[in-house]
Design an enzyme around this catalytic site. Structure first.
Site, mmCIF file in Angstrom:
data_model
loop_
_atom_site.group_PDB
_atom_site.id
_atom_site.type_symbol
_atom_site.label_atom_id
_atom_site.label_comp_id
_atom_site.label_asym_id
_atom_site.label_seq_id
_atom_site.Cartn_x
_atom_site.Cartn_y
_atom_site.Cartn_z
ATOM 1 C CB CYS A 1 46.354 -48.975 16.031
ATOM 2 S SG CYS A 1 45.145 -47.931 16.851
ATOM 3 C CB CYS B 1 33.422 -48.509 14.455
ATOM 4 S SG CYS B 1 32.673 -46.918 14.086
ATOM 5 C CB SER B 2 37.917 -51.702 14.639
ATOM 6 O OG SER B 2 38.350 -50.529 15.279
ATOM 7 C CB ILE C 1 36.245 -51.336 22.403
ATOM 8 C CG1 ILE C 1 36.219 -49.945 21.750
ATOM 9 C CG2 ILE C 1 36.948 -51.307 23.759
ATOM 10 C CD1 ILE C 1 35.362 -48.922 22.470
ATOM 11 C CE LYS D 1 33.193 -53.566 12.444
ATOM 12 N NZ LYS D 1 31.908 -54.129 12.779
ATOM 13 C CG HIS E 1 41.866 -52.354 16.598
ATOM 14 N ND1 HIS E 1 43.206 -52.711 16.581
ATOM 15 C CD2 HIS E 1 41.835 -51.028 16.261
ATOM 16 C CE1 HIS E 1 43.935 -51.658 16.254
ATOM 17 N NE2 HIS E 1 43.137 -50.622 16.064
HETATM 18 C C1 LIG Z 1 31.643 -47.853 17.598
HETATM 19 C C2 LIG Z 1 31.732 -47.711 19.107
HETATM 20 C C3 LIG Z 1 31.726 -46.225 19.462
HETATM 21 C C4 LIG Z 1 30.539 -48.424 19.741
HETATM 22 O O1 LIG Z 1 30.661 -48.347 21.125
HETATM 23 P P1 LIG Z 1 29.348 -48.205 22.078
HETATM 24 O O2 LIG Z 1 28.450 -47.182 21.495
HETATM 25 O O3 LIG Z 1 29.804 -47.973 23.476
HETATM 26 O O4 LIG Z 1 28.672 -49.592 21.928
HETATM 27 P P2 LIG Z 1 28.342 -50.591 23.103
HETATM 28 O O5 LIG Z 1 29.614 -51.128 23.680
HETATM 29 O O6 LIG Z 1 27.364 -49.935 24.022
HETATM 30 O O7 LIG Z 1 27.638 -51.772 22.327
HETATM 31 C C5 LIG Z 1 26.305 -51.692 21.863
HETATM 32 C C6 LIG Z 1 26.060 -52.878 20.955
HETATM 33 O O8 LIG Z 1 26.801 -52.688 19.738
HETATM 34 C C7 LIG Z 1 27.773 -53.749 19.571
HETATM 35 N N1 LIG Z 1 28.988 -53.106 19.097
HETATM 36 C C8 LIG Z 1 29.804 -52.273 19.762
HETATM 37 N N2 LIG Z 1 30.777 -51.848 18.955
HETATM 38 C C9 LIG Z 1 30.576 -52.435 17.760
HETATM 39 C C10 LIG Z 1 31.285 -52.400 16.531
HETATM 40 N N3 LIG Z 1 32.375 -51.659 16.384
HETATM 41 N N4 LIG Z 1 30.810 -53.136 15.509
HETATM 42 C C11 LIG Z 1 29.702 -53.905 15.655
HETATM 43 N N5 LIG Z 1 28.987 -53.978 16.802
HETATM 44 C C12 LIG Z 1 29.445 -53.242 17.833
HETATM 45 C C13 LIG Z 1 27.939 -54.347 20.950
HETATM 46 O O9 LIG Z 1 28.321 -55.706 20.877
HETATM 47 C C14 LIG Z 1 26.554 -54.207 21.520
HETATM 48 O O10 LIG Z 1 25.719 -55.212 20.983
HETATM 49 P P3 LIG Z 1 24.563 -55.891 21.868
HETATM 50 O O11 LIG Z 1 23.639 -54.738 22.229
HETATM 51 O O12 LIG Z 1 23.965 -56.898 20.946
HETATM 52 O O13 LIG Z 1 25.275 -56.457 23.054
HETATM 53 C C15 LIG Z 1 33.047 -48.398 19.614
HETATM 54 O O14 LIG Z 1 33.038 -49.764 19.252
HETATM 55 C C16 LIG Z 1 34.279 -47.725 19.073
HETATM 56 O O15 LIG Z 1 34.693 -46.676 19.517
HETATM 57 N N6 LIG Z 1 34.980 -48.361 18.084
HETATM 58 C C17 LIG Z 1 36.170 -47.802 17.487
HETATM 59 C C18 LIG Z 1 37.401 -48.083 18.309
HETATM 60 C C19 LIG Z 1 38.599 -47.326 17.803
HETATM 61 O O16 LIG Z 1 38.529 -46.136 17.526
HETATM 62 N N7 LIG Z 1 39.751 -47.982 17.680
HETATM 63 C C20 LIG Z 1 40.966 -47.368 17.206
HETATM 64 C C21 LIG Z 1 40.914 -47.211 15.756
HETATM 65 S S1 LIG Z 1 42.184 -46.174 15.114
#
Ligand SMILES: CC(C)(COP(=O)(O)OP(=O)(O)OC[C@H]1O[C@@H](n2cnc3c(N)ncnc32)[C@H](O)[C@@H]1OP(=O)(O)O)[C@@H](O)C(=O)NCCC(=O)NCCS
Length: 405
Positions: free
Chosen positions: A104, A227-228, A230, A349, A353
């Site tokens: 990252c 969580c940040s 995707i 956030k 990211h």
């Molecule tokens: C948190 C996480 C698991 C959610 O993914 P998901 O369960 O597949 O969520 P979805 O893509 O199905 O989205 C569902 C809803 O949540 C929202 N959403 C997804 N991720 C979000 C986040 N991080 N923060 C806020 N809202 C989020 C989407 O916009 C969607 O909203 P909607 O229903 O109004 O359209 C994913 O964002 C994630 O893995 N984040 C971390 C990424 C990471 O690890 N980066 C490297 C860091 S070292």
């Protein structure tokens, strides 16, 4: 001589330009978000076009002597060999191109390589940046690709992923310092608020503390809003020698201090779970070069990949004492108008990211802030900025300090 470590400069009357390592004369960033139907290279064209248009005195073909492009993984787009691919799309062939990889922190390491290139006199003007296209992949696949930046035999093999790893940091911080879930959620509320003022942010949506706290658990104590995102996106900067900067712009931004450090890839090998050694070491070096300390920073973009990471960053950067990061955010000290405005872009956030693009996107925000182009989120009178970009769980850490030209 571009390097002049004159610690007798006066700040607020001090001439910080005298400490410039390199100058940023232009910057560009694609819109961050779910950019369906576009390849990463097309997003980079968006970022580079902005940087080139912003700097009419730059002739990219003639002036740019090298390019360093950060990208984390081939898996997202089944595409490697990023350097020449990007340069072809932005019209810079046959300029020499390099890809940098630091998870990252990939484009922060591109910035560092750009600094090395300019200071070595091998290239007067360089393009540095990064890109990642992620959202076309299922979350489970993205999680697995990202996890390749943690240790394979002991962490990945046992099912650990980044939400799980940062959850361990959070529980250790809660245990040692009494940090609360509300304090974690305060980071998300602040960064979503800042992101609402950034038209290029992935998510421009206010959230409340209650909404953040009641969102679904991803890896306790981290919930959805901890969580940040995707995200798809690209970002870039044009760097040059300080003495050449005014050939390109009247309002350069100088990098006046820069540090980078490495640590074990495995969290299990660390003595300390509640701070990142790379953040502390890189900050120490960057502050030393700049001749400044944490009290001098007006605006900072820090690596808030999970809310706990921003709290740890406050402490590692010296914005507050060790263990007081939770209170620091809760008291509003890191919001615009607070002691130091942190993640005015919305951070990882809310701005999003796209891992390879994040480090240069942080520098893009500081460029906007120090040239008073940050619109509604402008920090009034910002003179000194800082970026803090971390790769993996702190196996790579880069901190840069910036001043107005
Ligand atoms: C948190 C996480 C698991 C959610 O993914 P998901 O369960 O597949 O969520 P979805 O893509 O199905 O989205 C569902 C809803 O949540 C929202 N959403 C997804 N991720 C979000 C986040 N991080 N923060 C806020 N809202 C989020 C989407 O916009 C969607 O909203 P909607 O229903 O109004 O359209 C994913 O964002 C994630 O893995 N984040 C971390 C990424 C990471 O690890 N980066 C490297 C860091 S070292």
């Amino acid at each position: 001589m571009p390097l002049q470590f004159t610690f007798d400069h006066l700040f607020g009357g001090k001439n910080l330009s005298g400490n410039a390592l390199v100058s940023i004369v232009s910057a560009g960033m694609s819109k961050f978000g779910r950019r369906e139907g576009l390849y990463g290279r097309e997003l980079f064209v968006e970022a580079a076009s902005e940087a080139f248009e912003r700097c009419p005195n730059l002739d990219p073909q003639k002036d740019i002597k090298a390019a360093f492009i950060g990208m984390m993984g081939e898996s997202f787009e089944h595409q490697g060999h990023t350097g020449p691919t990007i340069l072809d799309w932005i019209g810079l062939l046959p300029t020499q191109a390099f890809r940098t990889e630091g998870a990252c922190g990939s484009s922060a390491t591109a910035i560092r390589c750009g600094i090395f290139a300019v200071l070595s006199n091998l290239a007067d003007v360089v393009l540095v940046g990064g890109v990642e296209k992620m959202t076309h992949r299922a979350t489970a696949d993205v999680t697995e690709y990202l996890a390749m930046a943690c240790d394979f035999p002991f962490e990945q093999w046992n099912g650990l992923t980044f939400p799980g790893l940062f959850a361990m940091v959070a529980t250790a911080h809660m245990h040692k310092y009494g940090t609360t879930e509300e304090q974690l959620a305060s980071v998300a509320v602040k960064n979503h608020h800042h992101g609402c003022m950034n038209p290029k942010a992935h998510m421009q949506k206010e959230i409340t503390l209650e909404k953040a706290l009641s969102s679904r658990v991803v890896a306790w104590p981290l919930k959805l809003y901890d969580c940040s995102l995707i995200t798809d996106g690209a970002s870039c900067l044009i760097l040059t020698k300080p003495e050449l900067a005014r050939k390109f712009t009247d309002t350069p931004v100088h990098i006046i201090g820069s540090g980078q450090a490495s640590d074990t890839i495995g969290l299990y090998e660390r003595r300390e779970l509640t701070s990142l050694k790379v953040g502390k070491l890189a900050a120490k070096e960057a502050y030393r070069m700049a001749g400044l300390d944490s009290l001098d920073i007006d605006v900072a973009e820090v690596h808030d990949c999970f809310t706990i990471a921003e709290i740890v960053a406050y402490e590692d950067l010296g914005f507050c004492k060790q263990g007081e990061g939770g209170r620091f955010v809760e008291e509003g000290q890191s919001q615009i108008g607070g002691k130091v405005a942190v993640c005015t872009s919305g951070g990882l956030k809310s701005k999003g990211h796209p891992v390879g693009a994040t480090g240069a996107a942080q520098a893009y925000e500081i460029f906007l802030q120090l040239t008073e182009q940050a619109g509604k989120r402008q920090v009034k009178g910002a003179e000194v900025g800082l970026t803090h970009n971390v790769g993996g769980l702190g196996a790579t850490g880069v901190v840069n300090v910036y001043s107005r030209g």
